[in-house]
Design an enzyme around this catalytic site. Structure first.
Site, short mmCIF file in Angstrom:
data_model
loop_
_atom_site.label_atom_id
_atom_site.label_comp_id
_atom_site.label_asym_id
_atom_site.label_seq_id
_atom_site.Cartn_x
_atom_site.Cartn_y
_atom_site.Cartn_z
N ASP A 72 -0.56 9.55 -0.20
CA ASP A 72 0.60 10.39 -0.52
C ASP A 72 1.19 9.98 -1.87
O ASP A 72 0.90 8.90 -2.38
CB ASP A 72 1.66 10.36 0.59
CG ASP A 72 2.03 8.94 0.96
OD1 ASP A 72 1.99 8.08 0.06
OD2 ASP A 72 2.36 8.69 2.12
N ASP A 74 4.63 9.70 -4.34
CA ASP A 74 6.08 9.69 -4.50
C ASP A 74 6.39 9.80 -5.98
O ASP A 74 5.63 9.32 -6.82
CB ASP A 74 6.67 8.37 -3.99
CG ASP A 74 6.38 8.16 -2.50
OD1 ASP A 74 6.26 9.16 -1.79
OD2 ASP A 74 6.27 7.00 -2.07
N ASP A 148 9.83 -3.87 -3.86
CA ASP A 148 9.50 -5.14 -3.21
C ASP A 148 8.52 -5.99 -4.02
O ASP A 148 8.87 -7.06 -4.51
CB ASP A 148 9.03 -4.93 -1.77
CG ASP A 148 7.87 -3.94 -1.63
OD1 ASP A 148 7.50 -3.30 -2.63
OD2 ASP A 148 7.33 -3.83 -0.51
P1 ATP Z 1 1.47 2.85 1.44
O1 ATP Z 1 2.19 4.18 1.47
O2 ATP Z 1 0.10 2.90 0.87
O3 ATP Z 1 1.53 2.14 2.71
P2 ATP Z 1 3.55 2.16 -0.40
O4 ATP Z 1 3.69 1.01 -1.33
O5 ATP Z 1 3.52 3.53 -1.00
O6 ATP Z 1 2.26 1.88 0.44
P3 ATP Z 1 5.83 3.07 1.03
O7 ATP Z 1 6.42 2.54 2.30
O8 ATP Z 1 5.32 4.46 0.98
O9 ATP Z 1 4.69 2.03 0.65
O10 ATP Z 1 6.92 2.84 -0.09
C1 ATP Z 1 6.86 3.42 -1.36
C2 ATP Z 1 7.42 2.47 -2.40
O11 ATP Z 1 8.78 2.18 -2.11
C3 ATP Z 1 6.74 1.10 -2.44
O12 ATP Z 1 5.60 1.11 -3.23
C4 ATP Z 1 7.83 0.21 -3.00
O13 ATP Z 1 7.92 0.38 -4.40
C5 ATP Z 1 9.08 0.81 -2.40
N1 ATP Z 1 9.42 0.15 -1.13
C6 ATP Z 1 9.04 0.49 0.11
N2 ATP Z 1 9.57 -0.32 1.04
C7 ATP Z 1 10.33 -1.20 0.37
C8 ATP Z 1 11.16 -2.29 0.76
N3 ATP Z 1 11.26 -2.63 2.04
N4 ATP Z 1 11.81 -2.96 -0.21
C9 ATP Z 1 11.69 -2.61 -1.51
N5 ATP Z 1 10.94 -1.60 -1.93
C10 ATP Z 1 10.26 -0.89 -1.03
MG MG Z 2 3.47 5.42 0.13
#
Ligand code: ATP
Ligand code: MG
Length: 448
Positions: A72, A74, A148
């Protein structure tokens, strides 16, 4: 008063020195633009034309950089939700604590959030430092600082094809290093879920958690208990469906992140009897994820909790309870225990129950009831589930295969299979007319 404000300002300045951003051109980062969702590109284009900054951000950029097709996309932008919404035909503002815009294109949703500032000193927290509110808009640089991990704080402009990197995330990704932005202990206290995320990405990317990011985890593991159950559920679901579920669970255990925090994990990792079944379930999940198939949370959690349900079901059954009520009571016990920490939504737990409660009905093939069973919405999932029970020697494998063949067959063939069964099982299928009971004469002598 002025001194305090000044002190706070200086402290923040020292804590977050202005970072020079690294800007990488296409020939350096080599992202293949064809792997970028055209809808995400569209969102960035529209926002930039309206005068705002807009980038693809987070997991999508991380995955693109290592050649994985993201699941996905963002977008992060300098526009506020109110400025974003009118620019698109189908867009809605969602979230109360964390307001962002969902821009909808058919089945694809591009989550578009405004640059945010990291929590200020003095933002409301709980007693352990967990941030309760952080919805202050900020600059691009601030937005990177509140993310994070360094590898998750990368921004890709799909129009200029430039990657913006404030925290050396590209280098860390290249070196396979999981590094928390800022002071790791503070960042875990602000949001303990970040510990689960660090472990998940380390396993998924075959990376090491760098020592300073790793060190506070065992000490702070217990803070997960303070996180709202629904968030833990979401993060656990991501962990279990990242394509390396068993390795993630082992890594959680090594980091002290399982015991007592999530009853599910205690159960999964510390019950040798159920382990084989769990391994099968997780292998199956990993395989589905890696081949791009969907994984239903109800099937996954039904499998993870089955050894417990099964154990209690057998115990009750052996104590003389009838099979079905014993199974229902066992399921209730297990779900109630889990519910305290892991918020399994009612919709999911009712599907789990359906999968479980169909299991005893596979034991005896009663032709007149089979067709109705095949019509149940969770029939296919329950038959898949049965295959795992057969593979772990809990159920006859020939019988399990018969049910699988039935589930795979078109309707006309199903009828044939059921009819064939009728021929081999006349005693079950032929409705026996009950003979009127004759009353025993009151004083019949016994034969012996
Ligand atoms: P995936 O979707 O592949 O599991 P992702 O990194 O995109 O990994 P998401 O949960 O979709 O994870 O979060 C999108 C973005 O938001 C992350 O890449 C990070 O930059 C930020 N993020 C998500 N959770 C946190 C958190 N708990 N603290 C700080 N930043 C966060
Ligand atoms: Mg994601």
């Amino acid at each position: 008063m002025i001194t305090r404000t000044l002190k706070g300002f200086v402290k923040r300045l020292i804590k977050q020195p202005a970072k020079p951003s690294i800007r990488l051109a296409r020939d350096v980062h080599q992202i293949d633009r064809r792997l970028v969702s055209r809808h995400a590109i569209k969102v960035c284009e529209v926002l930039q034309k309206a005068g705002y900054e807009a980038y693809v951000v987070g997991g999508a950029v991380r995955d693109l950089l290592i050649g994985i097709e993201p699941t996905d996309f963002d977008v992060a932008t300098s526009a506020t939700p109110e400025q974003v919404r009118p620019l698109f035909r189908r867009a809605r503002i969602i979230g109360r604590r964390f307001r962002l815009v969902h821009v909808v294109f058919g089945s694809e949703v591009i989550e578009t959030s405004t640059f945010r500032a990291p929590a200020e000193d003095g933002s409301p927290t709980d007693d352990h430092g967990r941030i309760l509110r952080d919805n202050v808009f900020g600059t691009h640089e601030q937005d990177a600082a509140r993310r994070d991990l360094t590898i998750n704080a990368l921004y890709y402009d799909p129009i200029t094809e430039i990657v913006v990197d404030f925290h050396q995330g590209v280098k860390d990704l290249h070196d396979r290093q999981i590094r928390m932005i800022g002071d790791p202990e503070t960042r875990y206290r602000e949001d303990p879920v970040r510990m689960l995320r660090a472990v998940r990405f380390a396993v998924k990317l075959r990376a090491d958690i760098e020592p300073a990011t790793q060190a506070p985890i065992p000490k702070l593991a217990a803070l997960i208990e303070n996180v709202p159950a629904a968030r833990v559920f979401d993060e656990m679901y991501k962990l279990l469906t990242c394509g390396h579920a068993m390795d993630c669970l082992k890594a959680l255990r090594e980091n002290g992140l399982h015991s007592g925090l999530l009853p599910l994990l205690d159960v999964v990792l510390e019950d040798p009897e159920g382990l084989h079944f769990i391994e099968l379930a997780l292998e199956r999940t990993d395989k589905r994820v890696r081949t791009g198939k969907s994984v239903s949370p109800s099937f996954l959690y039904a499998a993870l909790l089955w050894p417990q349900v099964n154990k209690r079901w057998q115990r009750r059954f052996q104590a003389g309870e009838h099979s079905i009520p014993a199974l229902i009571a066992a399921a209730d016990d297990v779900l109630n225990e889990q519910g305290e920490t892991l918020a399994i939504q009612r919709r999911i737990s009712s599907d789990m129950r359906e999968i479980w409660f169909m299991q005893p009905r596979f034991e005896r093939r009663i032709p007149k009831r089979i067709f109705a069973l095949t019509e149940q919405p969770r029939f296919r999932a329950a038959v898949d589930f049965l295959q795992m029970r057969a593979a772990s020697d809990e159920f006859d494998s020939v019988l399990a295969q018969w049910w699988m063949d039935l589930a795979d067959a078109p309707i006309s063939m199903r009828k044939e299979m059921i009819d064939a069964l009728r021929d081999t099982q006349p005693s079950h299928s032929i409705k026996r007319r009950r003979r009127p009971r004759r009353r025993k004469p009151a004083a019949t002598p016994t034969s012996d």
